[in-house]
Scaffold this active site. Structure first.
Site, PDB file in Angstrom:
ATOM      1  N   CYS A  50       0.803  -1.229   0.000  1.00  0.00           N
ATOM      2  CA  CYS A  50       0.000   0.000   0.000  1.00  0.00           C
ATOM      3  C   CYS A  50       0.828   1.267   0.000  1.00  0.00           C
ATOM      4  O   CYS A  50       0.327   2.324  -0.362  1.00  0.00           O
ATOM      5  CB  CYS A  50      -0.949   0.003   1.195  1.00  0.00           C
ATOM      6  SG  CYS A  50      -0.119   0.200   2.794  1.00  0.00           S
ATOM      7  N   CYS A 147      -4.140   4.957  -2.726  1.00  0.00           N
ATOM      8  CA  CYS A 147      -5.003   5.938  -2.074  1.00  0.00           C
ATOM      9  C   CYS A 147      -6.443   5.610  -2.436  1.00  0.00           C
ATOM     10  O   CYS A 147      -6.775   5.489  -3.616  1.00  0.00           O
ATOM     11  CB  CYS A 147      -4.662   7.348  -2.528  1.00  0.00           C
ATOM     12  SG  CYS A 147      -5.737   8.602  -1.789  1.00  0.00           S
ATOM     13  N   CYS A 149      -9.030   7.547  -1.310  1.00  0.00           N
ATOM     14  CA  CYS A 149      -9.855   8.750  -1.204  1.00  0.00           C
ATOM     15  C   CYS A 149      -9.795   9.649  -2.427  1.00  0.00           C
ATOM     16  O   CYS A 149     -10.819  10.091  -2.939  1.00  0.00           O
ATOM     17  CB  CYS A 149      -9.424   9.583  -0.001  1.00  0.00           C
ATOM     18  SG  CYS A 149      -9.695   8.833   1.605  1.00  0.00           S
ATOM     19  N   ALA A 321      17.878 -12.233  -7.754  1.00  0.00           N
ATOM     20  CA  ALA A 321      18.040 -13.626  -7.335  1.00  0.00           C
ATOM     21  C   ALA A 321      16.964 -14.030  -6.341  1.00  0.00           C
ATOM     22  O   ALA A 321      16.451 -15.153  -6.379  1.00  0.00           O
ATOM     23  CB  ALA A 321      19.421 -13.835  -6.723  1.00  0.00           C
ATOM     24  N   ASN A 323      13.923 -13.008  -6.153  1.00  0.00           N
ATOM     25  CA  ASN A 323      12.686 -13.259  -6.869  1.00  0.00           C
ATOM     26  C   ASN A 323      12.695 -14.653  -7.487  1.00  0.00           C
ATOM     27  O   ASN A 323      11.695 -15.387  -7.441  1.00  0.00           O
ATOM     28  CB  ASN A 323      12.482 -12.195  -7.945  1.00  0.00           C
ATOM     29  CG  ASN A 323      11.122 -12.273  -8.602  1.00  0.00           C
ATOM     30  OD1 ASN A 323      10.880 -13.138  -9.428  1.00  0.00           O
ATOM     31  ND2 ASN A 323      10.227 -11.364  -8.233  1.00  0.00           N
ATOM     32  N   LYS A 395       2.346  -9.509 -20.088  1.00  0.00           N
ATOM     33  CA  LYS A 395       1.866  -9.743 -18.721  1.00  0.00           C
ATOM     34  C   LYS A 395       0.428  -9.272 -18.623  1.00  0.00           C
ATOM     35  O   LYS A 395       0.083  -8.200 -19.126  1.00  0.00           O
ATOM     36  CB  LYS A 395       2.717  -8.970 -17.709  1.00  0.00           C
ATOM     37  CG  LYS A 395       2.164  -8.993 -16.278  1.00  0.00           C
ATOM     38  CD  LYS A 395       3.055  -8.227 -15.323  1.00  0.00           C
ATOM     39  CE  LYS A 395       2.499  -8.269 -13.900  1.00  0.00           C
ATOM     40  NZ  LYS A 395       3.411  -7.651 -12.917  1.00  0.00           N
ATOM     41  N   GLN A 729     -17.896   6.061  12.416  1.00  0.00           N
ATOM     42  CA  GLN A 729     -18.744   7.096  11.844  1.00  0.00           C
ATOM     43  C   GLN A 729     -19.967   7.363  12.718  1.00  0.00           C
ATOM     44  O   GLN A 729     -20.728   8.280  12.415  1.00  0.00           O
ATOM     45  CB  GLN A 729     -19.214   6.674  10.450  1.00  0.00           C
ATOM     46  CG  GLN A 729     -18.114   6.538   9.418  1.00  0.00           C
ATOM     47  CD  GLN A 729     -18.628   5.970   8.109  1.00  0.00           C
ATOM     48  OE1 GLN A 729     -18.302   4.849   7.750  1.00  0.00           O
ATOM     49  NE2 GLN A 729     -19.432   6.726   7.382  1.00  0.00           N
ATOM     50  N   ARG A 874     -20.228   3.279   0.460  1.00  0.00           N
ATOM     51  CA  ARG A 874     -20.458   4.526  -0.271  1.00  0.00           C
ATOM     52  C   ARG A 874     -21.496   4.365  -1.396  1.00  0.00           C
ATOM     53  O   ARG A 874     -21.288   3.632  -2.342  1.00  0.00           O
ATOM     54  CB  ARG A 874     -19.131   5.011  -0.845  1.00  0.00           C
ATOM     55  CG  ARG A 874     -19.115   6.469  -1.265  1.00  0.00           C
ATOM     56  CD  ARG A 874     -17.698   6.856  -1.662  1.00  0.00           C
ATOM     57  NE  ARG A 874     -17.550   8.293  -1.830  1.00  0.00           N
ATOM     58  CZ  ARG A 874     -16.367   8.898  -1.981  1.00  0.00           C
ATOM     59  NH1 ARG A 874     -15.258   8.171  -1.970  1.00  0.00           N
ATOM     60  NH2 ARG A 874     -16.295  10.194  -2.128  1.00  0.00           N
ATOM     61  N   GLU A1224     -21.301  10.985  -3.108  1.00  0.00           N
ATOM     62  CA  GLU A1224     -21.744   9.694  -3.636  1.00  0.00           C
ATOM     63  C   GLU A1224     -22.214   9.692  -5.096  1.00  0.00           C
ATOM     64  O   GLU A1224     -22.012   8.693  -5.794  1.00  0.00           O
ATOM     65  CB  GLU A1224     -22.825   9.117  -2.716  1.00  0.00           C
ATOM     66  CG  GLU A1224     -22.223   8.654  -1.406  1.00  0.00           C
ATOM     67  CD  GLU A1224     -23.251   8.324  -0.325  1.00  0.00           C
ATOM     68  OE1 GLU A1224     -23.391   7.146   0.022  1.00  0.00           O
ATOM     69  OE2 GLU A1224     -23.896   9.268   0.183  1.00  0.00           O
TER      70      GLU A1224
END
Length: 1283
Positions: A50, A147, A149, A321, A323, A395, A729, A874, A1224
């Site tokens: 991330c 991200c 957001c 190597a 990998n 790929k 929330q 959402r 939304e």
């Protein structure tokens, strides 16, 4: 092998750090965050997936200028002698922001802010090594940062300001001598470094039975491996430790760090090729390939392919190597590195620790057939190929970057360009067929000596390929992978032809996709000066805190004497619990207690979250990952380890019900939550219709992917009180549930929320149970306890967006006017209700979208399955039903051969219409928004261009779609409260009941307060004088949740009411101080008010009644146009351009609203294209429970050209200050992308005579797109152009 010290010494932000007795299993990120208290970096995924944990790492003789790395993967013991920079060392609010940080603030590139420090560090790392990057280098730098957001667009806009406006690169090769000015400056700086920046030395640390050995010679490595074999010890060899982000590392007695062995760090380049040592990083390899790309025709293709391997933070420390070895040990790992090196005829030199370093040279094929026990990769040689060699690699993954291959392939063939004969020995390699890369030997032999102009060769080669490469079904997606086998070979053979020999219609099929530098454009009104600072595009109040890592999230709080809790969860989905035995876990040092349903009852607490859900399962397991209990320990690691030691015995294990099909087969439904709803007379409607059309549309799960997982900190106090710090929330609901759990009155429970690191609905109802569990532990032990879910547990145990199935029957006239709809809708909700959710009657409020359809019949059922109860996400119901009705519109257009936009306009609402749910549309600008966007986006001319493009291109197709949306503002009974305090120095403190989670609530509230209070004084009230404080139930009592996009406006309304009370009290004081020079200053006014005893504290509360127009306060309309390009051979989809127009009325803050548009749309893009849930059908486990398997959009998946605008000259008489929400509606507009894809696929199918309705369900992954296109084998032809 010896060590001169039993400590690790390194620098952190310029400060010398000494860690005594370091833990070999601890990561750098863990130490920085928990040992040093540097909470700017976050550790949400612990996979390097991330980017939130990014720091810059610099060594004394490598990593020129420092490089970004994933600190969650970097072992603490490996950084001895290095320099570490975290976001705290870059800039701060007090001393000033770094330009990188300012760029994000100025371009509104932060929302929830949880991921922001990681972006800062990625860009900072680039500028450290290259102060003048190109635009392409800036774009590439963010491949490893996710991200949820912002949609990335504003971040790119900010960072591109650092790009040098030229295509020249300042080349920085960290594997070779570099003379770039930036590097020379950094080398000079190294000379000024503190004493810890020393030449690497051998180090040995031991702790808890594991020994870390950093080795500095090959002989030391051989000696360690040989000695371990004799003792029966296990050794794990590491360079960057990045494999632990994919696979849990095996237990080991020794961890051998080879990153500082000179013999393994060497590189050389000569006329024979590139030679890499066994510890050379992928980044260094890429630099060499780029620097010497003219040396061999294979080097440029290898370099390009490696840009799609992992991402910068991983490539900077992960070795080539390593990998290869990971692929050797895990046959299910589809290694790009292995496949392309095998294609390039690379050789590997290995040395044996058991045979005095005896060396062998192996091909990649041989390497994957031998045991690696005792072997060390010494060198990897990538030879120079002949000038006639043609190398191409491929790929396919679920997204463009930071995603593992579903299948890859490489082709290396020498071609006599004059005769067109394939010479020498071709090399054809496929990864993802079965374990390890596979050579297609029979196909290679067949192609040798064949003419590339022989039309029969391609078909015969495809037949041979399919016969020899038998797909392993264990890899999944068998039909799709079979399609890719042929697609890759076809593309490779086609690419061998000279350009002028390739048919024009096929050239785009072999052109390598080059993603352009993405661009964006935003447009909005300047606002109303009479209301400033309301309507100005002001950055979020906490933006500077977020970019510096100073913004505090729940788990950043430091509490003395705190304990840590971890769930014990079920590993089956449908069974009866026979027994739970925690004895082994309780015997582990550091474990304090185990809490279960039985202990909760015995201790006098409550085990019910609601009437539908248990806190801990008592008798029956309903889904995989269901909480069975809670381990509490003195550290998070101990709690995690102990939780795995709890033994659970099951009886009556049954195959889980997972899908809607499963539920139908088992007749497993909730009978009390269905809906049978009619509007008009569908029978009459069908009689009036000219045509009846039937079909089906499906939607899938979607994970919220808030990087801040569910988490709670509970601190017990005197008199049985409890302070709860929750990422929620809905503080009021958490307060209620904790009070119920502890059997205490609510006045003893205080819930606090400062900010939330992403939520999107997941923290409306799903936070309460975790707060209950944590509070019970804290009350029981009378000590602070924190419960922080790891990402896998969060995904397994917390519900997602509900999947739906809709079977539809449409009655429509010849002109496209829809008369009647008969819908049968099934919602797969899971194993329990989520408080009041789902409410199937919500379907009637959204499924009409913008269309005035007179006759409706909806029968809805809720399937009971063995999954965690689904929850709000959402735009719940809206997002799914918009896709349903728009699919029906597309089907009507296809069946009647009428353009889809015309069908939409034919059925669109007009002012004064009434929706089926009874909402009168007095102010309806749906047609205005639609037509305005249609014109501004040049939709008509682009549609014509796309038709021409599709006629000219056989396998690369384009599509364009324009979609409208309607979203309802639900104000009724949405209670919000505000408390405003004006202090004697003129500063203003505000408490609201609205939770800031990135939607810009705090800044909108502050703008309204500044406007209202500033009306009394000259020059107004500066926003710097206002602070919006944490939400606390001490103030926010009896309030509604933060959700439905309306909280910002209602919280601002409550603040305005409170401020108006203060203004009213100060009116006489203001008049008294007003002179001929005008109104008083703010400071003078407040000081006078204080002196005169004016009450400068006020509350404001809103509790909206039902609207006069219907169930909703107002309705918002928007429209979106999306243009895509699809490779129908592989399903690979590129979003070329998106235009969005949203009616936000008079925006309170257009920068915030534009950000919401961009972020919501990209979230929707993931829902419709890439975010796929996959389950183990035997035990019900969610397979896609990590960043490795679950793919939200990356920065390379956003539109090439992304344009967002607010409808100009708009207003909203029913809204607060004439504004409308923004969070939304744009989400639903993302369905325009899947319909554009559908059109592209349909265009392809028409070529092979299939004119039937082409439907796509969400998500339309690369697999589903390719299978929908169903390219026939007969279409894979190489036409003879030249003999």
């Amino acid at each position: 092998m010896s060590s001169s010290r039993d400590c690790v010494e390194f620098e952190v932000n310029g400060e010398a750090v000494v860690v005594e007795h370091p833990d070999p299993n601890s990561s750098l990120g863990e130490y920085l965050r928990y040992g040093k208290g540097l909470s700017g970096l976050q550790l949400p995924c612990k996979q390097g997936g991330c980017g939130s944990c990014t720091v810059v790492l610099e060594g004394p003789d490598s990593m020129c200028g420092g490089v970004p790395v994933s600190s969650c993967l970097v072992p603490l013991c490996s950084v001895d002698g290095k320099k570490v920079t975290t976001v705290e060392g870059v800039g701060n609010v007090k001393e000033g922001l770094h330009p990188v940080q300012s760029a994000i603030v100025d371009h509104h590139g932060t929302q929830c802010g949880f991921c922001t420090p990681g972006f800062v560090m990625s860009m900072y790392g680039l500028l450290k090594s290259n102060p003048e990057p190109t635009a392409q280098q800036v774009e590439d730098q963010l491949d490893g940062n996710l991200c949820r957001c912002t949609g990335y667009r504003p971040i790119f806009d900010g960072f591109q300001t650092f790009a040098k406006r030229t295509t020249d690169n300042i080349h920085c090769s960290k594997a070779v001598n570099c003379t770039a000015a930036a590097c020379q400056e950094d080398i000079e700086e190294l000379g000024k470094s503190t004493s810890c920046m020393k030449k690497p030395r051998t180090l040995v640390f031991s702790k808890e039975g594991v020994t870390w050995a950093r080795l500095t010679s090959l002989q030391e490595l051989y000696g360690l491996l040989h000695g371990a074999k004799n003792r029966g010890d296990k050794v794990r060899v590491v360079r960057g430790n990045t494999s632990t982000g994919v696979y849990k590392p095996p237990s080991a007695d020794f961890i051998a760090d080879i990153s500082e062995i000179p013999d393994l760090k060497k590189v050389s380049v000569d006329e024979n090729g590139i030679t890499l040592g066994g510890a050379v990083t992928i980044t260094d390899f890429m630099d060499l390939l780029d620097l010497h790309k003219d040396l061999s025709p294979s080097y440029a293709p290898l370099h390009k392919h490696l840009k799609r391997v992992a991402h910068d933070q991983v490539r900077n420390v992960g070795s080539v190597a390593g990998n290869l070895v990971m692929a050797h040990g895990h046959g299910d790992f589809v290694s790009d590195v292995a496949a392309i090196l095998m294609t390039a005829k690379a050789k590997i030199k290995v040395g044996s620790a058991y045979n005095n370093g005896q060396e062998r040279i192996l091909s990649l094929e041989e390497f994957y057939k031998i045991s690696l026990d005792g072997l060390v990769i010494l060198d990897i040689v990538i030879p120079v190929l002949g000038k006639n060699a043609r190398v191409s690699t491929y790929k396919i993954a679920l997204r463009r970057v930071n995603a593992h291959a579903l299948m890859n392939a490489g082709f290396n063939m020498e071609v006599d360009t004059v005769k067109g004969i394939i010479e020498g020995n071709p090399v054809i390699v496929y990864g993802g067929v079965r374990k390890n890369p596979q050579r297609a030997r029979n196909t290679e032999d067949f192609l040798k000596g064949k003419s590339i102009y022989d039309e029969k060769v391609c078909g015969m080669a495809l037949d041979i390929l399919r016969e020899e490469l038998i797909l392993d079904h264990a890899f999944g997606r068998t039909e799709y992978r079979s399609t890719l086998l042929g697609a890759f070979l076809y593309k490779a053979l086609l690419s061998l032809l000279p350009e002028d020999a390739v048919p024009a219609s096929l050239r785009s099929s072999i052109m390598e996709y080059e993603r352009p530098i993405s661009t964006g454009e935003v447009n909005f009104d300047k606002g109303d000066p009479a209301e400033y600072p309301v309507s100005l595009p002001i950055p979020k109040l906490s933006a500077s805190l977020q970019v510096t890592g100073e913004a505090q999230y729940m788990d950043d709080m430091v509490v003395g004497g705190g304990l840590f809790a971890t769930y014990v969860t079920s590993d089956v989905a449908n069974a009866v619990i026979k027994s739970i035995d925690p004895s082994e876990a309780l015997s582990k040092r550091g474990v304090l207690t185990f809490i279960s349903a039985a202990t909760v009852k015995d201790d006098g607490y409550c085990n019910l979250v609601s009437e539908y859900e248990e806190l801990f399962s008592t008798e029956r397991v309903l889904y995989f990952g269901q909480p069975l209990g809670l381990i509490v320990a003195d550290s998070k690691r101990v709690a995690d380890e102990a939780a795995k030691l709890v033994k659970v015995d099951y009886a009556g294990i049954q195959k889980p019900i997972l899908t809607i099909d499963d539920a139908i087969a088992k007749n497993s439904f909730y009978l009390d939550r269905g809906v049978d709803w009619q509007h008009g007379d569908t029978k009459r409607g069908f009689q009036m219709a000219d045509t009846v059309i039937e079909g089906q549309v499906n939607t899938g799960h979607q994970y919220h992917h808030h990087l801040e997982t569910q988490r709670t900190l509970c601190i017990p106090g005197e008199d049985s009180t409890m302070d709860v710090f929750s990422s929620t929330q809905d503080p009021a609901q958490v307060q209620h549930c904790v009070a119920v759990a502890l059997n205490q009155p609510q006045h003893k429970i205080t819930v606090n929320v400062k900010r939330i690191g992403g939520a999107y609905g997941a923290k409306l109802n799903r936070s309460a149970s975790h707060a209950m569990a944590c509070s019970i532990a804290a009350a029981k032990l009378k000590r602070p306890v924190r419960l922080v879910l790891d990402m896998a547990t969060n995904m397994q145990s917390v519900g997602a967006r509900s999947p739906y199935r809709c079977d539809y029957k449409i009655g429509v006239n010849k002109n496209g006017r829809i008369e009647s709809l008969d819908l049968k809708i099934v919602n797969n909700h899971g194993s329990h209700f989520d408080f009041e959710y789902p409410d199937m009657y919500m379907i009637a409020s959204f499924i009409d979208n913008t269309y005035n359809i007179p006759h409706w019949n909806i029968k809805g059922n809720v399937a009971r399955t063995n999954l965690p109860g689904c929850t709000y996400m959402r735009g719940p119901v809206f997002v799914e039903t918009v896709f349903m009705i728009e699919t029906m519109v597309e089907h009507v257009a296809s069946a009647l051969q009428i353009p889809a936009d015309i069908v939409r306009e034919t059925n669109m609402y007009k002012p004064g219409d009434i929706t089926p749910c009874g909402q009168k549309l007095d102010y309806c600008n749906a047609r205005e928004v639609f037509s305005t966007l249609k014109k501004s986006s040049n939709y008509e001319s682009r549609l014509k261009s796309i038709k021409n493009f599709n006629s000219a291109n056989h396998f690369i197709k384009r599509g364009i779609s324009i979609v409208p949306v309607k979203f309802n503002a639900s104000w009724e009974a949405q209670q919000q409260i505000a408390l405003v305090n004006v202090y004697p120095d003129g500063s203003v403190g505000i408490h609201t009941s609205g939770c800031e989670m990135g939607q810009g609530l705090d800044v909108k509230v502050a703008q309204v307060a500044a406007m209202t209070l500033g009306s009394l004084v000259k020059d107004g009230l500066d926003l710097t004088s206002i602070r919006v404080n944490s939400v606390t139930t001490i103030v926010a009592n009896n309030c509604s949740e933060s959700g439905g996009s309306v909280t910002s406006e209602l919280a601002a309304m409550a603040v305005q009411r409170a401020c108006e009370r203060i203004v009213s009290r100060l009116q006489s004081t203001s008049k008294m101080l007003t002179t001929s020079k005008g109104k008083p200053g703010w400071g003078d006014l407040i000081q006078s008010g204080v002196d005169n005893g004016v009450d400068l504290q006020a509350r404001g509360r809103v509790n909206p009644a039902a609207s006069k127009c219907g169930p909703y306060q107002y309705v918002s309309f928007g429209a979106g146009v999306s243009e895509v390009e699809v490779d129908v051979l592989t399903g690979d989809t590129r979003v070329l351009r998106v235009d969005i127009l949203l009616d936000c009325g008079k925006s309170l803050n257009p920068a915030v609203d534009i950000g919401q548009i961009q972020g919501a749309f990209i979230q929707g893009l993931g829902y419709y294209l890439s975010e796929e849930y996959r389950y183990n059908t035997d035990n019900g486990k969610l397979v896609t429970d990590s960043t490795w398997e679950y793919k939200i959009p990356s920065s390379k998946d956003i539109p090439h050209d992304f344009r967002a605008a607010l409808l100009p000259n708009s207003s909203n008489p029913s809204g607060f200050l004439r504004s409308k929400f923004s969070g939304e509606p744009p989400y639903g507009l993302a369905c325009s992308v899947i319909f554009a894809v559908r059109q592209a696929v349909a265009s392809a199918k028409e070529q092979w005579g299939d004119n039937s309705w082409c439907s796509l369900s969400a998500p339309a992954t690369v697999e589903k797109v390719a299978l929908a296109a169903s390219v026939p084998i007969s279409a894979l032809k190489i036409h003879k152009i030249r003999s």
